[in-house]
Design a protein around this motif. Structure first.
Motif, mmCIF file in Angstrom:
data_model
loop_
_atom_site.group_PDB
_atom_site.id
_atom_site.type_symbol
_atom_site.label_atom_id
_atom_site.label_comp_id
_atom_site.label_asym_id
_atom_site.label_seq_id
_atom_site.Cartn_x
_atom_site.Cartn_y
_atom_site.Cartn_z
ATOM 1 N N GLU A 152 12.216 29.785 -12.944
ATOM 2 C CA GLU A 152 13.660 29.576 -13.102
ATOM 3 C C GLU A 152 14.360 30.366 -12.007
ATOM 4 O OE1 GLU A 152 15.028 30.226 -17.042
ATOM 5 O OE2 GLU A 152 13.888 28.540 -17.835
ATOM 6 N N ALA A 153 14.587 29.676 -10.929
ATOM 7 C CA ALA A 153 15.010 30.375 -9.717
ATOM 8 C C ALA A 153 16.494 30.732 -9.719
ATOM 9 C CB ALA A 153 14.703 29.512 -8.499
ATOM 10 N N LEU A 154 17.297 29.825 -10.200
ATOM 11 C CA LEU A 154 18.746 30.046 -10.148
ATOM 12 C C LEU A 154 19.389 29.498 -11.403
ATOM 13 C CD1 LEU A 154 21.350 30.749 -8.501
ATOM 14 C CD2 LEU A 154 21.244 28.439 -7.573
ATOM 15 N N GLN A 155 20.211 30.288 -12.013
ATOM 16 C CA GLN A 155 20.876 29.875 -13.239
ATOM 17 C C GLN A 155 22.345 30.272 -13.113
ATOM 18 O OE1 GLN A 155 19.072 31.653 -16.668
ATOM 19 N NE2 GLN A 155 19.743 30.032 -18.027
ATOM 20 N N ILE A 156 23.216 29.298 -13.201
ATOM 21 C CA ILE A 156 24.649 29.596 -13.082
ATOM 22 C C ILE A 156 25.352 29.082 -14.325
ATOM 23 C CG2 ILE A 156 26.748 29.186 -11.758
ATOM 24 C CD1 ILE A 156 25.009 28.899 -9.281
ATOM 25 N N PHE A 157 26.016 29.996 -15.011
ATOM 26 C CA PHE A 157 26.749 29.634 -16.220
ATOM 27 C C PHE A 157 28.177 29.242 -15.861
ATOM 28 C CE2 PHE A 157 23.556 32.820 -17.528
ATOM 29 C CZ PHE A 157 22.826 32.031 -18.404
ATOM 30 N N ILE A 196 18.621 33.216 -2.054
ATOM 31 C CA ILE A 196 17.900 33.983 -3.077
ATOM 32 C C ILE A 196 16.420 33.974 -2.740
ATOM 33 C CG2 ILE A 196 17.189 33.969 -5.502
ATOM 34 C CD1 ILE A 196 19.880 32.646 -6.106
ATOM 35 N N GLU A 197 15.800 35.107 -2.893
ATOM 36 C CA GLU A 197 14.348 35.136 -2.760
ATOM 37 C C GLU A 197 13.765 34.907 -4.147
ATOM 38 O OE1 GLU A 197 12.726 38.559 -0.848
ATOM 39 O OE2 GLU A 197 10.895 37.459 -0.367
ATOM 40 N N VAL A 198 12.932 33.903 -4.262
ATOM 41 C CA VAL A 198 12.472 33.438 -5.572
ATOM 42 C C VAL A 198 11.130 34.069 -5.941
ATOM 43 C CG1 VAL A 198 11.736 31.385 -6.851
ATOM 44 C CG2 VAL A 198 13.680 31.248 -5.286
ATOM 45 N N TYR A 199 11.076 34.564 -7.170
ATOM 46 C CA TYR A 199 9.816 35.106 -7.688
ATOM 47 C C TYR A 199 9.360 34.393 -8.955
ATOM 48 C CZ TYR A 199 10.889 39.068 -4.668
ATOM 49 O OH TYR A 199 11.180 39.853 -3.590
ATOM 50 N N GLN A 200 10.250 33.604 -9.565
ATOM 51 C CA GLN A 200 9.920 32.995 -10.845
ATOM 52 C C GLN A 200 10.353 31.536 -10.870
ATOM 53 O OE1 GLN A 200 12.230 35.373 -13.593
ATOM 54 N NE2 GLN A 200 14.004 34.064 -13.366
ATOM 55 N N GLN A 254 15.294 37.876 -9.654
ATOM 56 C CA GLN A 254 15.242 37.380 -8.287
ATOM 57 C C GLN A 254 15.907 38.405 -7.379
ATOM 58 O OE1 GLN A 254 13.389 35.169 -8.870
ATOM 59 N NE2 GLN A 254 14.192 33.235 -9.615
ATOM 60 N N THR A 255 15.814 38.150 -6.098
ATOM 61 C CA THR A 255 16.543 39.003 -5.165
ATOM 62 C C THR A 255 17.637 38.169 -4.512
ATOM 63 O OG1 THR A 255 14.515 40.202 -4.710
ATOM 64 C CG2 THR A 255 16.327 40.521 -3.173
ATOM 65 N N TYR A 306 21.628 27.809 -1.477
ATOM 66 C CA TYR A 306 22.460 26.911 -2.289
ATOM 67 C C TYR A 306 23.917 27.050 -1.871
ATOM 68 C CZ TYR A 306 24.183 30.922 -4.832
ATOM 69 O OH TYR A 306 24.784 32.102 -5.134
ATOM 70 N N LEU A 329 19.733 37.705 -1.725
ATOM 71 C CA LEU A 329 19.745 38.219 -0.357
ATOM 72 C C LEU A 329 21.140 38.177 0.244
ATOM 73 C CD1 LEU A 329 16.479 36.502 0.925
ATOM 74 C CD2 LEU A 329 16.759 38.842 0.116
#
Lengths: 241, 520
Positions: B489-494, B483-487, A20-21, B468, A23
């Motif tokens: 699973e956009a955001l994953q925080i451990f 975040i610019e989303v391309y997939q 992802q990017t 977020y 920003l």
């Protein structure tokens, strides 16, 4: 432990966000820590340079020094400890290069009789100053308007008596220049003290120093030697001031 | 030596004495009488009635003239007065301050030393006709929808406080205002004169973002509004802008302004970031008082976002009753780098909403592209005028909250965008248009995953931005991002335990979801 976890999260996040990017990412909690280092904060440290000329004619036994040909160039590091909005104190470590140009007259006797094309007494040394600062305005994180009043001591690391003579003995319009440097002349004091005064607005400072101690020894062979100018007045620029 | 002493004393004397500027605050207004119908413009009376404000509020009463007369004896000059705060602004010799403060009717003397900055970041010198930018700066707020519904700010009175309005009296962009006599009053608070059509170009550009026209198209949304223009800023001016701001706000109140636009900010020269708490500065208190009088006060957030030494909004954008406007980049459509961040020093959400921080504006001699939250604020001011027109009788603070609710990110918010960009659609439909949820938040083990179900193809040119934040139980956002989303699973925080007890909110394609991060 918290810090370790924080950086672990950052690391983990950077991995997970690989496709992802990101920003923007902000941690406002970190921004709210009140800083203590700054122009109008608890501690402040900055460089400065100054150029000043010797300007006094106060002593009856003055050396025949040329004014304003005599000058002081200083580089220094200044620490300020804020006590209140209107009062601070600090220390100033400076490296000073001074030159006293000696006027060449028939009556000249200091440091030796005899006229030369050019003659000067030069010193380089360190000075340490304690000062009190009064500020005159409420302000944000800027230096503002102030007056410094301080006391300093100095130690000359090096000194020399410079003489330049020229003769036209070569003929055809050519002259021969002879320059002589007499290092560490023993009639010069290596240390001394004085008081200082500064009037400033942010980085721009009008500065004055008055040397209370003698620079020329007055005892023994040097009895009757005149004193070099004591007051230098000039301009100082803070980096950043 | 004697000359040195004389020199030192002379400089010290020069520094320590001399004249001082400041406010003399009086204890009371006893013996004064007040006729609101004689003092206020009819529009100001109307605004008070709409907002249920007492017409005989003591803060509107005149100052006691005998107090002013007595104070004048010790002052070099009286340069202005404030009914709201019951004080006069004076030039006074330092040695007279003690005498004045000992007078029985004087509450205190407040010394004054200020400098200011316009909220314009930098201004391009090139004169370009960027019709796309002009169209977008209006369209992003839903300007064409307001326009189609017949809302152009007609009947709404807007006061613009700035550093001058050169060529507004002859610039083609303001021809329609002049033709219809919709610049009702002007006043230069720096010189006490009526003429404001000179000085700093900034005010001309700001006004154009509210009501300017270029090539037959609007540069702002409120081309039908009427205006009060006040010059309050001088460069360089060390002390008086906040005083001018206060007096201009009172003037705007008296003359019936419903909205105040102020693309000005007071920051590092005078204050520290911890002063931006909505209470400390005079201009902030003045702005809150203006809101109490029923005016909607709109202020630029500031352009210190990329300055680590300051970074946050300036005064009066920190006031809780001021609608503070951040800037977004017209190209990326998220936070433009220089736009000042929130929160306030007491951790309230600021900015409230945002608009373009780069705009096509009128300049002294033409049209140009300019950068700054200075131009985001008037774009929202134009929007607010249309919104006010669409809801006759709405109270100023109700409109404030409705503008927040109308914004693109609402109920999500962060300290860069506030609630996002206000939308005309909300005011026309009276509600937000519900959107399909296109993502889910999954909490498993010690990991948080946001999965999206729809990603716009790149060719559509729509943004796949995911916003977020983590908000703690005191309301403070500990972390936020875009975040610019391309997939999928956009955001994953451990290691999500670190945020245990906080509320996680995510906003994607117009929909906001929140979940509580459980404590172990």
């Amino acid at each position: 432990m918290k810090k370790a976890a924080f950086f672990f999260i950052l690391f983990a996040f950077s991995l997970s966000g690989g496709a992802q990017t990101v920003l923007m990412e902000e941690y406002p909690g970190n921004d709210t820590i009140i800083p203590i280092f700054g122009k109008n904060l608890k501690h402040y440290l900055h460089f400065y340079f100054s150029y000043s000329v010797f300007a006094d004619d106060f002593s009856n036994d003055k050396a025949e020094s040329k004014i304003p040909g005599s000058s002081d160039f200083s580089l220094g590091l200044r620490y300020k400890r804020k006590i209140t909005t209107f009062y601070a104190m600090g220390l100033d470590l400076g490296m000073n290069s001074q030159g006293f140009s000696i006027r060449q007259t028939d009556q000249k006797s200091f440091p030796f009789p005899g006229k030369h094309k050019k003659e000067s007494i030069n010193t380089t040394g360190l000075s340490l100053e304690y000062y009190n600062r009064i500020n005159f305005d409420r302000r944000g994180n800027k230096t503002g308007k102030f007056v410094d009043i301080g006391a300093y001591g100095f130690y000359n690391l090096n000194s020399w008596h410079f003489i330049r003579d020229e003769s036209d003995t070569l003929g055809f319009g050519y002259t021969k220049a002879i320059e002589t440097k007499l290092y560490k002349p023993d009639y010069l004091m290596n240390y001394g003290y004085g008081c200082s005064f500064r009037l400033g607005f942010n980085a721009l400072v009008l500065t004055a120093r008055y040397r209370l101690s003698d620079l020329i020894k007055k005892e023994g062979n040097y009895t009757g030697f005149p004193e070099l100018p004591r007051l230098n007045v000039g301009l100082q620029i803070g980096l950043p001031g | 030596m004697k000359y040195f002493i004389i020199l030192s004393l002379t400089i010290l004397t020069f520094t320590c004495t001399g004249q001082q500027y400041g406010w003399i605050v009086f204890t009371d207004k006893s013996g004064t009488t007040f006729d609101p119908f004689a003092y206020f413009d009819a529009k100001a009376i109307e605004r008070r009635i709409v907002n249920n404000i007492d017409l005989y509020d003591s803060t509107d009463f005149p100052l006691n003239t005998s107090y002013i007369k007595e104070s004048r004896r010790y002052c070099d000059s009286i340069m202005g007065e404030s009914r709201w705060f019951n004080m006069v602004f004076v030039k006074i010799k330092s040695e007279n301050i003690d005498i004045v403060t000992s007078l029985p009717f004087v509450k205190q003397f407040v010394p004054w030393e200020f400098s200011t900055c316009m909220a314009a970041k930098k201004e391009s010198v090139e004169e370009i006709s960027n019709s796309e930018l002009q169209e977008e700066q209006v369209k992003v707020l839903g300007g064409p929808l307001f326009s189609a519904a017949g809302y152009d700010g007609k009947g709404i009175r807007i006061a613009v406080l700035d550093g001058g309005f050169p060529t507004v009296d002859k610039h083609a962009s303001f021809q329609h205002l002049r033709d219809q006599n919709r610049i009702l009053k002007t006043w230069d608070f720096t010189s006490g004169k009526e003429m404001v059509y000179a000085y700093q170009n900034h005010g001309t550009s700001v006004l154009s973002c509210i009501a300017g026209m270029n090539e037959g198209k609007p540069m702002g949304l409120a081309t039908g509004a009427e205006f009060l223009l006040a010059r309050t800023e001088v460069v360089p001016e060390p002390f008086s802008e906040e005083k001018n701001w206060l007096m201009a706000a009172e003037w705007a109140d008296k003359n019936g302004a419903q909205i105040i636009n102020s693309s000005l900010g007071y920051t590092k020269d005078r204050y520290f970031p911890h002063h931006m708490d909505g209470k400390f500065t005079y201009v902030t208190r003045a702005a809150n008082m203006a809101a109490r009088k029923g005016m909607l006060v709109i202020n630029a957030a500031g352009n210190e976002g990329d300055e680590q030494a300051w970074k946050i909004i300036g005064a009066p954008a920190d006031a809780d009753s001021v609608l503070s406007i951040g800037g977004i980049d017209p190209d990326s459509r998220y936070h433009i780098s220089f736009s000042s961040f929130g929160p306030t020093a007491d951790k309230r959400v600021k900015p409230n909403v945002c608009a373009f921080g780069k705009a096509l504006v009128a300049s002294k001699s033409g049209i140009e592209v300019s950068y700054g939250t200075s131009f985001a604020a008037p774009l929202v001011t134009g929007f607010a005028a249309c919104a006010m027109q669409s809801r006759p009788g709405i109270k100023n603070m109700d409109l404030f909250r409705e503008i927040e609710k109308s914004a693109t990110l609402y109920p999500y918010f962060d300290y860069a965008h506030g609630y996002g960009v206000p939308q005309a659609e909300y005011f026309l439909n009276n509600k937000s248009v519900p959107k399909e949820n296109e993502f889910e938040c999954i909490l498993r083990d010690n990991e948080l995953l946001v999965k999206v179900s729809n990603i716009y193809p790149e060719k559509e040119g729509k943004k796949n931005y995911l916003y977020y934040h983590f908000q703690n139980d005191k309301g403070f956002i500990e972390r936020y991002g875009v975040i610019e989303v391309y997939q999928e699973e956009a955001l994953q925080i451990f290691d999500i335990d670190y945020y245990a007890g906080t509320t996680f909110r995510v906003h994607y394609h117009g929909n906001t979801h929140e979940m509580k991060i459980p404590k172990n």
